[in-house]
Design a protein around this motif. Structure first.
Motif, PDB file in Angstrom:
ATOM      1  N   LEU A  99       0.823  -1.204   0.000  1.00 24.75           N
ATOM      2  CA  LEU A  99       0.000   0.000   0.000  1.00 24.75           C
ATOM      3  C   LEU A  99       0.856   1.253   0.000  1.00 24.75           C
ATOM      4  O   LEU A  99       1.872   1.317   0.704  1.00 24.75           O
ATOM      5  N   GLY A 100       0.446   2.250  -0.780  1.00 22.34           N
ATOM      6  CA  GLY A 100       1.041   3.564  -0.663  1.00 22.34           C
ATOM      7  C   GLY A 100       0.463   4.270   0.552  1.00 22.34           C
ATOM      8  O   GLY A 100      -0.625   3.933   1.033  1.00 22.34           O
ATOM      9  N   CYS A 101       1.191   5.266   1.040  1.00 24.32           N
ATOM     10  CA  CYS A 101       0.727   5.996   2.227  1.00 24.32           C
ATOM     11  C   CYS A 101      -0.207   7.139   1.854  1.00 24.32           C
ATOM     12  O   CYS A 101      -0.678   7.868   2.725  1.00 24.32           O
ATOM     13  N   ASP A 102      -0.453   7.313   0.549  1.00 35.29           N
ATOM     14  CA  ASP A 102      -1.163   8.507   0.080  1.00 35.29           C
ATOM     15  C   ASP A 102      -2.507   8.160  -0.560  1.00 35.29           C
ATOM     16  O   ASP A 102      -2.874   8.702  -1.591  1.00 35.29           O
ATOM     17  N   LEU A 103      -3.218   7.223   0.072  1.00 34.91           N
ATOM     18  CA  LEU A 103      -4.510   6.769  -0.446  1.00 34.91           C
ATOM     19  C   LEU A 103      -5.604   7.100   0.567  1.00 34.91           C
ATOM     20  O   LEU A 103      -6.040   6.242   1.337  1.00 34.91           O
ATOM     21  N   PRO A 104      -6.069   8.343   0.604  1.00 32.53           N
ATOM     22  CA  PRO A 104      -6.985   8.766   1.669  1.00 32.53           C
ATOM     23  C   PRO A 104      -8.406   8.245   1.535  1.00 32.53           C
ATOM     24  O   PRO A 104      -9.189   8.361   2.477  1.00 32.53           O
ATOM     25  N   CYS A 105      -8.756   7.683   0.381  1.00 32.70           N
ATOM     26  CA  CYS A 105     -10.158   7.321   0.131  1.00 32.70           C
ATOM     27  C   CYS A 105     -10.411   5.819   0.191  1.00 32.70           C
ATOM     28  O   CYS A 105     -11.434   5.333  -0.307  1.00 32.70           O
ATOM     29  N   LEU A 106      -9.492   5.058   0.765  1.00 32.51           N
ATOM     30  CA  LEU A 106      -9.662   3.607   0.815  1.00 32.51           C
ATOM     31  C   LEU A 106     -10.982   3.226   1.478  1.00 32.51           C
ATOM     32  O   LEU A 106     -11.383   3.817   2.470  1.00 32.51           O
ATOM     33  N   ASN A 107     -11.611   2.189   0.916  1.00 30.36           N
ATOM     34  CA  ASN A 107     -12.911   1.727   1.376  1.00 30.36           C
ATOM     35  C   ASN A 107     -12.760   0.314   1.920  1.00 30.36           C
ATOM     36  O   ASN A 107     -12.477  -0.625   1.172  1.00 30.36           O
ATOM     37  N   GLY A 108     -12.950   0.182   3.227  1.00 35.15           N
ATOM     38  CA  GLY A 108     -12.725  -1.110   3.866  1.00 35.15           C
ATOM     39  C   GLY A 108     -13.592  -2.223   3.320  1.00 35.15           C
ATOM     40  O   GLY A 108     -13.145  -3.363   3.183  1.00 35.15           O
ATOM     41  N   ALA A 109     -14.840  -1.919   2.966  1.00 34.78           N
ATOM     42  CA  ALA A 109     -15.746  -2.954   2.461  1.00 34.78           C
ATOM     43  C   ALA A 109     -15.282  -3.473   1.103  1.00 34.78           C
ATOM     44  O   ALA A 109     -15.279  -4.685   0.850  1.00 34.78           O
ATOM     45  N   ILE A 110     -14.882  -2.569   0.219  1.00 39.13           N
ATOM     46  CA  ILE A 110     -14.374  -2.986  -1.093  1.00 39.13           C
ATOM     47  C   ILE A 110     -13.106  -3.813  -0.927  1.00 39.13           C
ATOM     48  O   ILE A 110     -12.944  -4.884  -1.532  1.00 39.13           O
ATOM     49  N   LEU A 111     -12.211  -3.341  -0.082  1.00 35.98           N
ATOM     50  CA  LEU A 111     -10.935  -4.030   0.110  1.00 35.98           C
ATOM     51  C   LEU A 111     -11.128  -5.400   0.753  1.00 35.98           C
ATOM     52  O   LEU A 111     -10.429  -6.360   0.425  1.00 35.98           O
ATOM     53  N   GLN A 112     -12.085  -5.513   1.665  1.00 35.23           N
ATOM     54  CA  GLN A 112     -12.378  -6.814   2.274  1.00 35.23           C
ATOM     55  C   GLN A 112     -12.827  -7.797   1.203  1.00 35.23           C
ATOM     56  O   GLN A 112     -12.454  -8.977   1.223  1.00 35.23           O
ATOM     57  N   GLY A 113     -13.602  -7.303   0.239  1.00 37.48           N
ATOM     58  CA  GLY A 113     -14.020  -8.159  -0.865  1.00 37.48           C
ATOM     59  C   GLY A 113     -12.840  -8.652  -1.677  1.00 37.48           C
ATOM     60  O   GLY A 113     -12.790  -9.826  -2.077  1.00 37.48           O
ATOM     61  N   TRP A 114     -11.873  -7.759  -1.925  1.00 39.12           N
ATOM     62  CA  TRP A 114     -10.671  -8.163  -2.668  1.00 39.12           C
ATOM     63  C   TRP A 114      -9.895  -9.228  -1.897  1.00 39.12           C
ATOM     64  O   TRP A 114      -9.448 -10.225  -2.468  1.00 39.12           O
ATOM     65  N   VAL A 115      -9.730  -9.006  -0.595  1.00 37.65           N
ATOM     66  CA  VAL A 115      -8.977  -9.955   0.233  1.00 37.65           C
ATOM     67  C   VAL A 115      -9.689 -11.305   0.263  1.00 37.65           C
ATOM     68  O   VAL A 115      -9.052 -12.369   0.163  1.00 37.65           O
ATOM     69  N   ASP A 116     -11.020 -11.289   0.381  1.00 44.20           N
ATOM     70  CA  ASP A 116     -11.770 -12.542   0.450  1.00 44.20           C
ATOM     71  C   ASP A 116     -11.615 -13.371  -0.826  1.00 44.20           C
ATOM     72  O   ASP A 116     -11.695 -14.605  -0.792  1.00 44.20           O
ATOM     73  N   LYS A 117     -11.403 -12.707  -1.950  1.00 42.14           N
ATOM     74  CA  LYS A 117     -11.260 -13.419  -3.225  1.00 42.14           C
ATOM     75  C   LYS A 117      -9.877 -14.013  -3.439  1.00 42.14           C
ATOM     76  O   LYS A 117      -9.682 -14.822  -4.355  1.00 42.14           O
ATOM     77  N   LEU A 118      -8.897 -13.627  -2.610  1.00 38.78           N
ATOM     78  CA  LEU A 118      -7.526 -14.098  -2.825  1.00 38.78           C
ATOM     79  C   LEU A 118      -7.424 -15.617  -2.759  1.00 38.78           C
ATOM     80  O   LEU A 118      -6.629 -16.224  -3.475  1.00 38.78           O
ATOM     81  N   GLU A 119      -8.233 -16.239  -1.900  1.00 43.14           N
ATOM     82  CA  GLU A 119      -8.125 -17.693  -1.761  1.00 43.14           C
ATOM     83  C   GLU A 119      -8.636 -18.433  -3.000  1.00 43.14           C
ATOM     84  O   GLU A 119      -8.382 -19.621  -3.169  1.00 43.14           O
ATOM     85  N   ASN A 120      -9.338 -17.723  -3.887  1.00 40.62           N
ATOM     86  CA  ASN A 120      -9.833 -18.347  -5.115  1.00 40.62           C
ATOM     87  C   ASN A 120      -8.801 -18.375  -6.233  1.00 40.62           C
ATOM     88  O   ASN A 120      -9.000 -19.046  -7.242  1.00 40.62           O
ATOM     89  N   HIS A 121      -7.704 -17.627  -6.064  1.00 44.49           N
ATOM     90  CA  HIS A 121      -6.703 -17.563  -7.128  1.00 44.49           C
ATOM     91  C   HIS A 121      -5.830 -18.813  -7.101  1.00 44.49           C
ATOM     92  O   HIS A 121      -5.422 -19.273  -6.030  1.00 44.49           O
ATOM     93  N   SER A 122      -5.528 -19.337  -8.273  1.00 49.24           N
ATOM     94  CA  SER A 122      -4.677 -20.528  -8.344  1.00 49.24           C
ATOM     95  C   SER A 122      -3.257 -20.173  -7.920  1.00 49.24           C
ATOM     96  O   SER A 122      -2.841 -19.009  -7.982  1.00 49.24           O
ATOM     97  N   SER A 123      -2.518 -21.188  -7.499  1.00 49.30           N
ATOM     98  CA  SER A 123      -1.190 -20.953  -6.937  1.00 49.30           C
ATOM     99  C   SER A 123      -0.208 -20.378  -7.951  1.00 49.30           C
ATOM    100  O   SER A 123       0.815 -19.808  -7.582  1.00 49.30           O
ATOM    101  N   ASP A 124      -0.494 -20.537  -9.245  1.00 45.61           N
ATOM    102  CA  ASP A 124       0.426 -19.995 -10.243  1.00 45.61           C
ATOM    103  C   ASP A 124       0.101 -18.535 -10.584  1.00 45.61           C
ATOM    104  O   ASP A 124       0.813 -17.914 -11.374  1.00 45.61           O
ATOM    105  N   GLN A 125      -0.958 -17.999 -10.015  1.00 44.62           N
ATOM    106  CA  GLN A 125      -1.254 -16.570 -10.175  1.00 44.62           C
ATOM    107  C   GLN A 125      -0.557 -15.848  -9.021  1.00 44.62           C
ATOM    108  O   GLN A 125      -0.991 -15.902  -7.881  1.00 44.62           O
ATOM    109  N   LEU A 126       0.534 -15.176  -9.354  1.00 41.71           N
ATOM    110  CA  LEU A 126       1.461 -14.710  -8.324  1.00 41.71           C
ATOM    111  C   LEU A 126       1.175 -13.302  -7.817  1.00 41.71           C
ATOM    112  O   LEU A 126       1.673 -12.909  -6.771  1.00 41.71           O
ATOM    113  N   VAL A 127       0.402 -12.536  -8.567  1.00 30.66           N
ATOM    114  CA  VAL A 127       0.033 -11.199  -8.116  1.00 30.66           C
ATOM    115  C   VAL A 127      -1.433 -10.956  -8.458  1.00 30.66           C
ATOM    116  O   VAL A 127      -1.962 -11.532  -9.412  1.00 30.66           O
ATOM    117  N   ALA A 128      -2.071 -10.100  -7.666  1.00 26.88           N
ATOM    118  CA  ALA A 128      -3.446  -9.663  -7.940  1.00 26.88           C
ATOM    119  C   ALA A 128      -3.461  -8.152  -7.735  1.00 26.88           C
ATOM    120  O   ALA A 128      -3.309  -7.670  -6.605  1.00 26.88           O
TER     121      ALA A 128
END
Length: 196
Positions: A99-128
């Motif tokens: 994360l950059g330190c200059d992101l004042p508008c971050l939305n916890g609900a949206i970001l939680q959705g992104w984090v929750d989807k990480l477990e669906n990515h296959s092991s060969d997908q190295l970045v999201a």
């Protein structure tokens, strides 16, 4: 199954456009770095701040915050990510959330959705990483420790562009709607940080 995600906030930039340390600029009365820290902590709990200035942020962060010493300040976020990944144990951490330190508008609900989807990515997908009309948004992206060898090779060959590197590695492109794109607004100029 849940994934272990560690957030690392980069607070070591030169802030040339801002003219002062952007981490300390107030947005709605709260320093930018503290705003990002609080959102990340609410989403994943495990948060570290990477900076060459260990003592500078003690007054604005929780007393027990984890600091990582930036070993190569001024070399850019790609080199900083290399250090973070090098110091991460894949047995303990599935993803590093950079994360950059200059992101004042971050939305916890949206970001939680992104984090929750990480477990669906296959092991060969190295970045999201989010992708906007302007390109990749790497300073709100997720990186597996296993991508380190590819990153080291890119840097060894002189690469410093996050955009070029992300095009090369096996990735998941996080698509952005209007709300997500607005959330990733970053504050670069002092007058932008005037919501005090």
């Amino acid at each position: 199954m849940s994934v272990n995600v560690k957030a690392v906030i980069l607070a070591g930039g030169q802030s040339r456009r801002m003219g002062q340390d952007k981490s300390l600029v107030l947005w709605e009365g709260v320093p930018l770095l503290r705003r990002v820290y609080d959102v990340a902590a609410a989403v994943v709990g495990d948060v570290a701040v990477m900076t060459p200035w260990g003592d500078r942020y003690q007054e604005i962060l929780p007393a027990n915050f984890e600091g990582l010493a930036d070993e190569q300040p001024g070399e850019g976020p790609l080199v900083a990510l290399q250090q973070v990944l090098r110091e991460s144990n894949p047995a303990d951490v599935d993803w590093i959330w950079l994360l950059g330190c200059d992101l004042p508008c971050l939305n916890g609900a949206i970001l939680q959705g992104w984090v929750d989807k990480l477990e669906n990515h296959s092991s060969d997908q190295l970045v999201a990483v989010p992708h906007s009309q302007a390109g990749w948004e790497p300073l709100c992206g997720f990186y597996r420790p296993q991508v380190l060898p590819q990153l080291q090779e890119f840097i060894t060959q002189g690469g410093r562009s996050f955009q070029n590197w992300l095009d090369q590695v096996p990735h998941v492109q996080i698509s952005l709607g209007q709300a997500e794109a607005a959330m990733l607004y970053n504050c670069n100029y002092l007058e932008e940080g005037s919501r005090q």
